[in-house]
Scaffold this motif. Structure first.
Motif, PDB file in Angstrom:
ATOM      1  N   UNK A   2       0.821  -1.198   0.000  1.00  0.00           N
ATOM      2  CA  UNK A   2       0.000   0.000   0.000  1.00  0.00           C
ATOM      3  C   UNK A   2       0.866   1.265   0.000  1.00  0.00           C
ATOM      4  N   UNK A   3       1.977   1.237   0.744  1.00  0.00           N
ATOM      5  CA  UNK A   3       2.874   2.396   0.801  1.00  0.00           C
ATOM      6  C   UNK A   3       3.477   2.689  -0.564  1.00  0.00           C
ATOM      7  N   UNK A   4       3.887   1.638  -1.268  1.00  0.00           N
ATOM      8  CA  UNK A   4       4.441   1.814  -2.613  1.00  0.00           C
ATOM      9  C   UNK A   4       3.393   2.388  -3.560  1.00  0.00           C
ATOM     10  N   UNK A   5       2.165   1.911  -3.445  1.00  0.00           N
ATOM     11  CA  UNK A   5       1.079   2.411  -4.274  1.00  0.00           C
ATOM     12  C   UNK A   5       0.853   3.902  -4.039  1.00  0.00           C
ATOM     13  N   UNK A   6       0.805   4.309  -2.789  1.00  0.00           N
ATOM     14  CA  UNK A   6       0.611   5.725  -2.451  1.00  0.00           C
ATOM     15  C   UNK A   6       1.779   6.562  -2.967  1.00  0.00           C
ATOM     16  N   UNK A   7       2.992   6.037  -2.848  1.00  0.00           N
ATOM     17  CA  UNK A   7       4.174   6.748  -3.326  1.00  0.00           C
ATOM     18  C   UNK A   7       4.116   6.945  -4.833  1.00  0.00           C
ATOM     19  N   UNK A   8       3.773   5.907  -5.568  1.00  0.00           N
ATOM     20  CA  UNK A   8       3.699   5.989  -7.032  1.00  0.00           C
ATOM     21  C   UNK A   8       2.609   6.966  -7.465  1.00  0.00           C
ATOM     22  N   UNK A   9       1.453   6.901  -6.832  1.00  0.00           N
ATOM     23  CA  UNK A   9       0.363   7.825  -7.165  1.00  0.00           C
ATOM     24  C   UNK A   9       0.781   9.265  -6.840  1.00  0.00           C
ATOM     25  N   UNK A  10       1.398   9.481  -5.703  1.00  0.00           N
ATOM     26  CA  UNK A  10       1.859  10.817  -5.325  1.00  0.00           C
ATOM     27  C   UNK A  10       2.883  11.364  -6.301  1.00  0.00           C
ATOM     28  N   UNK A  11       3.822  10.528  -6.740  1.00  0.00           N
ATOM     29  CA  UNK A  11       4.805  10.974  -7.723  1.00  0.00           C
ATOM     30  C   UNK A  11       4.135  11.341  -9.039  1.00  0.00           C
ATOM     31  N   UNK A  12       3.196  10.532  -9.466  1.00  0.00           N
ATOM     32  CA  UNK A  12       2.514  10.799 -10.730  1.00  0.00           C
ATOM     33  C   UNK A  12       1.737  12.098 -10.667  1.00  0.00           C
ATOM     34  N   UNK A  13       1.096  12.357  -9.535  1.00  0.00           N
ATOM     35  CA  UNK A  13       0.281  13.557  -9.411  1.00  0.00           C
ATOM     36  C   UNK A  13       1.088  14.820  -9.187  1.00  0.00           C
ATOM     37  N   UNK A  14       2.181  14.743  -8.429  1.00  0.00           N
ATOM     38  CA  UNK A  14       2.848  15.957  -7.996  1.00  0.00           C
ATOM     39  C   UNK A  14       4.255  16.166  -8.541  1.00  0.00           C
ATOM     40  N   UNK A  15       4.931  15.124  -9.026  1.00  0.00           N
ATOM     41  CA  UNK A  15       6.333  15.272  -9.401  1.00  0.00           C
ATOM     42  C   UNK A  15       6.579  15.094 -10.893  1.00  0.00           C
ATOM     43  N   UNK A  16       5.869  14.206 -11.554  1.00  0.00           N
ATOM     44  CA  UNK A  16       6.157  13.853 -12.941  1.00  0.00           C
ATOM     45  C   UNK A  16       6.135  15.058 -13.877  1.00  0.00           C
ATOM     46  N   UNK A  17       5.096  15.894 -13.793  1.00  0.00           N
ATOM     47  CA  UNK A  17       5.024  17.046 -14.686  1.00  0.00           C
ATOM     48  C   UNK A  17       6.126  18.055 -14.397  1.00  0.00           C
ATOM     49  N   UNK A  18       6.542  18.168 -13.159  1.00  0.00           N
ATOM     50  CA  UNK A  18       7.624  19.085 -12.812  1.00  0.00           C
ATOM     51  C   UNK A  18       8.949  18.578 -13.357  1.00  0.00           C
ATOM     52  N   UNK A  19       9.178  17.275 -13.285  1.00  0.00           N
ATOM     53  CA  UNK A  19      10.399  16.706 -13.867  1.00  0.00           C
ATOM     54  C   UNK A  19      10.427  16.938 -15.367  1.00  0.00           C
ATOM     55  N   UNK A  20       9.300  16.753 -16.023  1.00  0.00           N
ATOM     56  CA  UNK A  20       9.239  17.002 -17.464  1.00  0.00           C
ATOM     57  C   UNK A  20       9.479  18.484 -17.760  1.00  0.00           C
ATOM     58  N   UNK A  21       8.920  19.371 -16.941  1.00  0.00           N
ATOM     59  CA  UNK A  21       9.116  20.808 -17.139  1.00  0.00           C
ATOM     60  C   UNK A  21      10.588  21.185 -17.075  1.00  0.00           C
ATOM     61  N   UNK A  22      11.332  20.562 -16.182  1.00  0.00           N
ATOM     62  CA  UNK A  22      12.775  20.793 -16.116  1.00  0.00           C
ATOM     63  C   UNK A  22      13.419  20.507 -17.470  1.00  0.00           C
ATOM     64  N   UNK A  23      13.033  19.413 -18.116  1.00  0.00           N
ATOM     65  CA  UNK A  23      13.617  19.061 -19.409  1.00  0.00           C
ATOM     66  C   UNK A  23      13.194  20.028 -20.509  1.00  0.00           C
ATOM     67  N   UNK A  24      11.997  20.561 -20.432  1.00  0.00           N
ATOM     68  CA  UNK A  24      11.579  21.565 -21.414  1.00  0.00           C
ATOM     69  C   UNK A  24      12.532  22.761 -21.353  1.00  0.00           C
ATOM     70  N   UNK A  25      12.813  23.224 -20.135  1.00  0.00           N
ATOM     71  CA  UNK A  25      13.689  24.386 -19.981  1.00  0.00           C
ATOM     72  C   UNK A  25      15.143  24.053 -20.295  1.00  0.00           C
TER      73      UNK A  25
END
Length: 159
Positions: A2-25
């Protein structure tokens, strides 16, 4: 677990787009020239440019997946796409135009007589235009619902 599931969902919701934005810049304009609108949709090729697959290009070059056969994208926020297309002026100027368009749509919906359809339109605009990862989760559902509300004939044929 369950902890891994919450971590993966949290990363997808809050971190993934920011990591991609770094690469855009970091990748524009050092690895590729600005696109000047080439990543915008070109329905049926009516404009005189070929669509540049921006999110796939960022995925391949930003995350070192140098294989065009790998299926993956790196979508980011509105700011990332505007920067990739027009540089810093694209980050500063277009948000005002988008704001005016959304304000106009909002005013139009509020001028309508309150009915289930007008409330559905307002909810649809609110969900589709909120800049958050939660909007991406709701987008397919709201587009499907809006299309069924707007064209009952298509809905009957689809069932």
């Amino acid at each position: 677990s369950f902890t891994k599931l919450i971590t993966v969902i949290g990363q997808r919701l809050f971190i993934t787009q920011t990591r991609a934005l770094y690469h855009y810049f970091s990748l524009f304009p050092s690895s590729h020239d600005f696109l000047y609108g080439a990543s915008f949709p070109n329905p049926a090729g009516i404009f005189q440019f070929e669509n540049f697959p921006l999110t796939k290009w960022i995925f391949i070059n930003g995350f070192n997946m140098h294989n065009w056969e790998v299926i993956g994208t790196a979508p980011s926020t509105f700011i990332g796409e505007m920067y990739a297309n027009f540089g810093f002026l694209g980050v500063l100027i277009p948000p005002f135009f988008v704001g005016y368009i959304l304000y106009g749509l909002n005013s139009l919906v509020f001028c309508l007589k309150k009915s289930p359809l007008s409330i559905a339109l307002f909810a649809n605009f609110a969900i589709l235009n909120v800049p958050s990862p939660f909007a991406n989760l709701a987008r397919p559902v709201s587009v499907s619902t809006a299309s069924r509300i707007m064209s009952p004939e298509l809905s009957r044929n689809a069932m």
